[in-house]
Design an enzyme around this catalytic site. Sequence first.
Site, short mmCIF file in Angstrom:
data_model
loop_
_atom_site.label_atom_id
_atom_site.label_comp_id
_atom_site.label_asym_id
_atom_site.label_seq_id
_atom_site.Cartn_x
_atom_site.Cartn_y
_atom_site.Cartn_z
N ALA A 1 0.95 -1.28 0.05
CA ALA A 1 0.08 -0.06 -0.20
C ALA A 1 1.01 1.36 0.04
CB ALA A 1 -0.92 -0.09 1.22
N GLU B 1 3.91 -5.99 7.62
CA GLU B 1 3.44 -4.94 8.05
C GLU B 1 4.04 -4.72 9.35
OE1 GLU B 1 0.59 -5.96 4.85
OE2 GLU B 1 1.84 -6.91 6.01
N GLY C 1 -0.15 -5.20 0.95
CA GLY C 1 -1.42 -4.96 0.13
C GLY C 1 -1.33 -5.95 -1.23
#
Length: 258
Positions: A66, A135, A112
Amino acid sequence: MTFNNLIVENSDFIQIITISREAKLNALNRETLRELNLAIKDVINDKNIRGIIITGAGEKAFVAGADISEFSSFNSAEGKELAKEGHENVFNLIENCQKPIIAAINGFALGGGLELAMACHIRMASANAKMGLPEVTLGLIPGYGGTQRLPKLIGKGRSMEMILSAKMISAEEALANGLINKVLEDKSKLIESANELMQSIVQKSPNAIKAAITAINASNTSDGFNQEIEEFSNCFGTEDFKEGVNAFLEKRKANFNY
């Protein structure tokens, strides 16, 4: 429809969607997610398109995560809305799409990006691809379905290792673990191979394909077997069933109408 971050090409009942933010390694920003939502919805309503292939632009990345710059200052409420919008508008939309979707992973699929690939029905990768959910290095966890879809694909233990260590794995390891379906040694053959597989799918009964996707997705619920019974029985009332059986009995290739 014109997009800023997607390249859309149609050929022989198949749409290829290329995420085109090469300078940003095709990172998913809000605009790209909105465009993916619109593109998938267009295909759902287009009788001339029977399947979708999603890939990334350039030589380095499918989607390298992302766009962190967009949410670096978010609070908890904003983070919740970010995840909720992504789930509803893109990732669940893809998983529950009744037309088959193949992810052609042409490089890094991180965060993502891997979650996007996992939402697709089938995943193929070039040999240079690297996959991971990093993440926790940002003080986060996967927020677009990664903690749910990864264990269903590769098991709880391997998922814990990947997510908690944030390590990347190779395409060959992803294949061995069941995360992807096929590895292409020749990167230039990735889209061609994905297209060949999709062609073999879209020539089958459209109604049966829809029913199969619905039933397989229901395996994630406690009602999966009942859903399979419903979808199986519904097939008997379709023209596709009549054509398929007649073609078999007449020893000819079925001609399904979409």
